[in-house]
Motif scaffolding. Structure first.
Motif, PDB file in Angstrom:
ATOM      1  N   UNK A 289      13.633   6.262  -5.295  1.00  0.00           N
ATOM      2  CA  UNK A 289      13.826   7.341  -4.549  1.00  0.00           C
ATOM      3  C   UNK A 289      14.399   8.152  -6.043  1.00  0.00           C
ATOM      4  N   UNK A 290      15.056   7.642  -6.874  1.00  0.00           N
ATOM      5  CA  UNK A 290      15.728   8.241  -7.959  1.00  0.00           C
ATOM      6  C   UNK A 290      14.626   9.062  -8.739  1.00  0.00           C
ATOM      7  N   UNK A 291      13.574   8.022  -8.980  1.00  0.00           N
ATOM      8  CA  UNK A 291      12.530   8.631  -9.927  1.00  0.00           C
ATOM      9  C   UNK A 291      12.128   9.943  -9.335  1.00  0.00           C
ATOM     10  N   UNK A 292      11.933  10.186  -8.017  1.00  0.00           N
ATOM     11  CA  UNK A 292      11.609  11.483  -7.652  1.00  0.00           C
ATOM     12  C   UNK A 292      12.736  12.382  -7.719  1.00  0.00           C
ATOM     13  N   UNK A 293      14.021  12.224  -7.249  1.00  0.00           N
ATOM     14  CA  UNK A 293      15.124  12.988  -7.270  1.00  0.00           C
ATOM     15  C   UNK A 293      15.447  13.259  -8.655  1.00  0.00           C
TER      16      UNK A 293
ATOM     17  N   UNK B  81       1.329   2.557 -10.867  1.00  0.00           N
ATOM     18  CA  UNK B  81       2.504   3.059 -11.392  1.00  0.00           C
ATOM     19  C   UNK B  81       3.928   2.541 -10.646  1.00  0.00           C
ATOM     20  N   UNK B  82       3.693   2.774  -8.971  1.00  0.00           N
ATOM     21  CA  UNK B  82       4.859   2.869  -8.088  1.00  0.00           C
ATOM     22  C   UNK B  82       5.046   1.440  -8.210  1.00  0.00           C
ATOM     23  N   UNK B  83       4.049   0.868  -8.026  1.00  0.00           N
ATOM     24  CA  UNK B  83       4.118  -0.877  -7.664  1.00  0.00           C
ATOM     25  C   UNK B  83       4.884  -1.476  -9.020  1.00  0.00           C
ATOM     26  N   UNK B  84       4.531  -0.983 -10.286  1.00  0.00           N
ATOM     27  CA  UNK B  84       5.253  -1.423 -11.365  1.00  0.00           C
ATOM     28  C   UNK B  84       6.799  -1.134 -11.232  1.00  0.00           C
TER      29      UNK B  84
ATOM     30  N   UNK C 225       0.644  -1.277  -0.101  1.00  0.00           N
ATOM     31  CA  UNK C 225      -0.166  -0.028   0.121  1.00  0.00           C
ATOM     32  C   UNK C 225       1.008   1.269   0.113  1.00  0.00           C
ATOM     33  N   UNK C 226       0.413   2.074  -0.859  1.00  0.00           N
ATOM     34  CA  UNK C 226       1.155   3.306  -1.025  1.00  0.00           C
ATOM     35  C   UNK C 226       0.622   4.509  -0.154  1.00  0.00           C
TER      36      UNK C 226
END
Length: 234
Positions: free
Chosen positions: A128-132, A95-98, A84-85
Protein backbone atom coordinates in the motif's frame (compact mmCIF):
# COMPACT_ATOMS: atom_id res chain seq x y z
CA UNK A 1 -1.41 -29.03 22.31
CA UNK A 2 0.58 -31.88 20.77
CA UNK A 3 1.60 -30.20 17.54
CA UNK A 4 2.79 -26.74 18.51
CA UNK A 5 6.11 -26.53 20.36
CA UNK A 6 5.12 -26.39 24.04
CA UNK A 7 8.07 -24.20 25.03
CA UNK A 8 7.07 -21.63 22.39
CA UNK A 9 3.52 -21.70 23.73
CA UNK A 10 4.69 -21.12 27.31
CA UNK A 11 6.90 -18.23 26.21
CA UNK A 12 4.00 -16.66 24.32
CA UNK A 13 1.70 -16.91 27.35
CA UNK A 14 4.36 -15.40 29.62
CA UNK A 15 4.97 -12.46 27.30
CA UNK A 16 1.53 -11.68 25.85
CA UNK A 17 -1.47 -12.60 27.97
CA UNK A 18 -2.79 -10.43 30.76
CA UNK A 19 -3.84 -13.48 32.72
CA UNK A 20 -0.50 -15.24 33.22
CA UNK A 21 -1.40 -18.91 33.46
CA UNK A 22 2.08 -19.86 34.66
CA UNK A 23 2.14 -17.88 37.88
CA UNK A 24 -0.26 -16.42 40.39
CA UNK A 25 -2.61 -13.92 38.79
CA UNK A 26 -6.10 -12.64 39.51
CA UNK A 27 -8.75 -14.18 37.30
CA UNK A 28 -10.69 -11.46 35.48
CA UNK A 29 -13.27 -12.72 33.01
CA UNK A 30 -12.88 -9.85 30.50
CA UNK A 31 -9.10 -10.30 30.44
CA UNK A 32 -9.53 -14.03 29.97
CA UNK A 33 -11.79 -13.52 26.93
CA UNK A 34 -9.21 -11.17 25.43
CA UNK A 35 -6.42 -13.63 26.22
CA UNK A 36 -8.29 -16.43 24.46
CA UNK A 37 -8.38 -14.33 21.30
CA UNK A 38 -4.67 -13.56 21.68
CA UNK A 39 -4.01 -17.28 21.97
CA UNK A 40 -5.91 -17.98 18.75
CA UNK A 41 -4.12 -15.12 16.97
CA UNK A 42 -0.81 -16.64 18.04
CA UNK A 43 -1.82 -20.01 16.59
CA UNK A 44 -2.90 -18.24 13.39
CA UNK A 45 0.53 -16.63 13.10
CA UNK A 46 2.09 -20.10 13.18
CA UNK A 47 -0.01 -21.27 10.23
CA UNK A 48 -2.91 -22.76 12.19
CA UNK A 49 -5.57 -20.78 10.34
CA UNK A 50 -8.52 -22.78 11.75
CA UNK A 51 -7.39 -22.93 15.39
CA UNK A 52 -10.06 -22.35 18.00
CA UNK A 53 -10.71 -22.67 21.73
CA UNK A 54 -13.26 -25.48 21.92
CA UNK A 55 -14.02 -25.44 25.62
CA UNK A 56 -12.75 -23.99 28.85
CA UNK A 57 -13.59 -24.85 32.42
CA UNK A 58 -12.96 -22.96 35.64
CA UNK A 59 -12.73 -25.08 38.79
CA UNK A 60 -12.58 -23.46 42.20
CA UNK A 61 -9.97 -24.96 44.50
CA UNK A 62 -10.48 -22.69 47.50
CA UNK A 63 -11.24 -19.04 48.23
CA UNK A 64 -7.99 -17.92 46.59
CA UNK A 65 -7.23 -20.29 43.73
CA UNK A 66 -8.86 -21.80 40.69
CA UNK A 67 -7.82 -24.33 38.07
CA UNK A 68 -8.32 -23.26 34.47
CA UNK A 69 -8.71 -25.95 31.80
CA UNK A 70 -8.53 -24.92 28.15
CA UNK A 71 -9.09 -27.25 25.19
CA UNK A 72 -7.69 -26.02 21.89
CA UNK A 73 -8.39 -27.48 18.47
CA UNK A 74 -5.40 -26.61 16.33
CA UNK A 75 -6.57 -27.80 12.92
CA UNK A 76 -4.15 -28.13 10.01
CA UNK A 77 -1.01 -26.10 9.60
CA UNK A 78 -1.22 -24.18 6.31
CA UNK A 79 1.37 -22.91 3.89
CA UNK A 80 1.18 -20.35 1.08
CA UNK A 81 1.05 -22.02 -2.33
CA UNK A 82 0.19 -19.65 -5.20
CA UNK A 83 0.05 -15.84 -5.14
CA UNK A 84 -1.74 -14.26 -8.11
CA UNK A 85 -1.93 -10.49 -8.74
CA UNK A 86 -5.00 -9.03 -10.45
CA UNK A 87 -5.44 -5.43 -11.61
CA UNK A 88 -1.78 -4.38 -11.45
CA UNK A 89 -0.49 -2.30 -14.36
CA UNK A 90 2.29 -0.20 -12.85
CA UNK A 91 4.32 -3.11 -11.44
CA UNK A 92 4.85 -6.69 -12.59
CA UNK A 93 3.68 -9.74 -10.67
CA UNK A 94 7.28 -10.69 -9.96
CA UNK A 95 8.14 -7.25 -8.54
CA UNK A 96 5.07 -7.17 -6.28
CA UNK A 97 5.68 -10.70 -4.99
CA UNK A 98 9.28 -9.79 -4.15
CA UNK A 99 8.07 -6.60 -2.43
CA UNK A 100 5.49 -8.60 -0.50
CA UNK A 101 8.28 -10.71 0.98
CA UNK A 102 6.05 -13.77 1.23
CA UNK A 103 6.73 -16.66 -1.10
CA UNK A 104 5.44 -20.11 -1.99
CA UNK A 105 6.08 -22.53 0.85
CA UNK A 106 6.03 -19.93 3.64
CA UNK A 107 3.86 -20.62 6.67
CA UNK A 108 0.47 -18.98 6.18
CA UNK A 109 0.40 -16.01 8.57
CA UNK A 110 -2.65 -13.80 8.04
CA UNK A 111 -1.38 -11.02 10.30
CA UNK A 112 1.93 -10.88 8.43
CA UNK A 113 0.12 -10.78 5.08
CA UNK A 114 -1.98 -7.83 6.29
CA UNK A 115 1.18 -6.03 7.46
CA UNK A 116 2.96 -6.53 4.15
CA UNK A 117 -0.04 -5.37 2.11
CA UNK A 118 -1.57 -2.59 4.23
CA UNK A 119 0.93 -1.03 6.63
CA UNK A 120 4.24 -2.38 7.89
CA UNK A 121 5.51 0.21 10.37
CA UNK A 122 6.96 3.68 9.92
CA UNK A 123 9.36 2.50 7.20
CA UNK A 124 6.39 2.08 4.86
CA UNK A 125 7.87 -0.93 3.09
CA UNK A 126 4.50 -2.53 2.30
CA UNK A 127 2.48 -2.73 -0.93
CA UNK A 128 0.00 0.00 0.00
CA UNK A 129 2.81 2.42 0.87
CA UNK A 130 4.60 1.59 -2.39
CA UNK A 131 1.62 3.00 -4.28
CA UNK A 132 0.69 5.85 -1.93
CA UNK A 133 4.29 7.14 -1.94
CA UNK A 134 3.90 7.57 -5.71
CA UNK A 135 0.60 9.43 -5.58
CA UNK A 136 -1.86 6.52 -5.87
CA UNK A 137 -4.08 7.70 -3.04
CA UNK A 138 -7.10 5.91 -4.52
CA UNK A 139 -5.27 2.56 -4.49
CA UNK A 140 -7.19 -0.38 -3.05
CA UNK A 141 -6.03 -3.95 -2.37
CA UNK A 142 -8.07 -6.93 -1.22
CA UNK A 143 -6.39 -10.19 -0.26
CA UNK A 144 -8.66 -13.14 -1.05
CA UNK A 145 -8.18 -16.79 -0.11
CA UNK A 146 -9.40 -18.41 -3.31
CA UNK A 147 -8.50 -21.96 -2.40
CA UNK A 148 -7.53 -23.96 0.69
CA UNK A 149 -6.63 -27.59 0.06
CA UNK A 150 -4.99 -30.01 2.47
CA UNK A 151 -2.18 -27.87 3.88
CA UNK A 152 -2.01 -25.19 1.15
CA UNK A 153 -3.69 -21.84 0.51
CA UNK A 154 -3.84 -19.94 -2.78
CA UNK A 155 -4.10 -16.14 -2.59
CA UNK A 156 -5.41 -13.58 -5.05
CA UNK A 157 -4.25 -9.99 -4.63
CA UNK A 158 -7.14 -8.04 -6.17
CA UNK A 159 -6.21 -4.42 -6.63
CA UNK A 160 -7.46 -1.21 -8.11
CA UNK A 161 -4.59 1.21 -8.71
CA UNK A 162 -6.71 4.25 -9.54
CA UNK A 163 -5.16 7.51 -10.66
CA UNK A 164 -2.27 9.44 -9.17
CA UNK A 165 -3.81 12.11 -6.94
CA UNK A 166 -2.66 15.72 -7.35
CA UNK A 167 -2.56 17.94 -4.26
CA UNK A 168 -5.12 20.72 -4.63
CA UNK A 169 -5.02 22.63 -1.35
CA UNK A 170 -3.06 22.73 1.91
CA UNK A 171 -5.35 23.80 4.76
CA UNK A 172 -3.81 24.79 8.10
CA UNK A 173 -5.81 24.47 11.32
CA UNK A 174 -4.87 25.11 14.93
CA UNK A 175 -1.79 27.25 14.26
CA UNK A 176 -1.67 30.12 16.76
CA UNK A 177 2.07 30.03 17.50
CA UNK A 178 3.53 31.55 14.33
CA UNK A 179 2.46 32.93 10.96
CA UNK A 180 1.13 30.48 8.41
CA UNK A 181 3.90 31.17 5.89
CA UNK A 182 6.48 29.87 8.39
CA UNK A 183 4.60 26.57 8.43
CA UNK A 184 3.94 26.48 4.68
CA UNK A 185 7.59 26.91 3.74
CA UNK A 186 8.39 23.69 5.64
CA UNK A 187 5.74 21.68 3.82
CA UNK A 188 7.02 19.29 1.15
CA UNK A 189 3.60 18.30 -0.16
CA UNK A 190 2.66 21.38 -2.20
CA UNK A 191 -0.36 22.13 -4.42
CA UNK A 192 0.18 20.83 -7.93
CA UNK A 193 2.45 17.99 -6.84
CA UNK A 194 1.62 14.30 -6.70
CA UNK A 195 0.48 13.11 -3.29
CA UNK A 196 3.21 11.21 -1.43
CA UNK A 197 2.74 9.54 1.92
CA UNK A 198 6.53 9.48 2.40
CA UNK A 199 6.85 13.25 1.87
CA UNK A 200 3.88 13.87 4.17
CA UNK A 201 5.61 11.91 6.97
CA UNK A 202 8.79 13.90 6.31
CA UNK A 203 6.79 17.13 6.54
CA UNK A 204 5.37 16.11 9.95
CA UNK A 205 8.87 15.39 11.23
CA UNK A 206 10.26 18.71 10.02
CA UNK A 207 7.31 20.70 11.38
CA UNK A 208 7.92 19.07 14.74
CA UNK A 209 11.53 20.25 14.65
CA UNK A 210 10.46 23.90 14.38
CA UNK A 211 9.75 23.94 18.10
CA UNK A 212 6.31 25.53 17.76
CA UNK A 213 4.24 22.37 17.86
CA UNK A 214 4.03 19.07 19.70
CA UNK A 215 4.95 16.53 16.97
CA UNK A 216 2.40 14.05 18.34
CA UNK A 217 -0.36 16.61 17.83
CA UNK A 218 0.40 17.22 14.15
CA UNK A 219 -2.31 15.18 12.49
CA UNK A 220 -2.46 15.46 8.68
CA UNK A 221 -5.75 14.42 7.12
CA UNK A 222 -5.79 13.78 3.35
CA UNK A 223 -9.26 14.45 1.93
CA UNK A 224 -9.41 12.84 -1.54
CA UNK A 225 -11.77 13.97 -4.26
CA UNK A 226 -12.35 11.06 -6.61
CA UNK A 227 -14.33 13.23 -9.05
CA UNK A 228 -11.33 15.28 -10.18
CA UNK A 229 -8.47 13.08 -8.93
CA UNK A 230 -7.21 15.61 -6.39
CA UNK A 231 -6.63 15.67 -2.67
CA UNK A 232 -6.77 18.40 -0.03
CA UNK A 233 -4.47 17.98 2.98
CA UNK A 234 -5.68 19.45 6.25
Amino acid sequence: SDTVNKQQLKEFINDNVKLNFLKSSKFIKADFEEDKQSLISWYNSKGYRDADVITHKVEKIDNEYIDLHIEVEEGNKYYVRNIDWIGNYKYTDEFLTAKLGIKKGDVYNKERIEQRTLFDGQNGDDINSLYSDDGYLFFRLEVVEVRAENDSIDLEMRMSEGEQAIIKRIILKGNDRTSDHVVLREIRTLPGQKYSRKELIRTIRELGQLGYFDPEQINPQPIPNLADGTVDIV
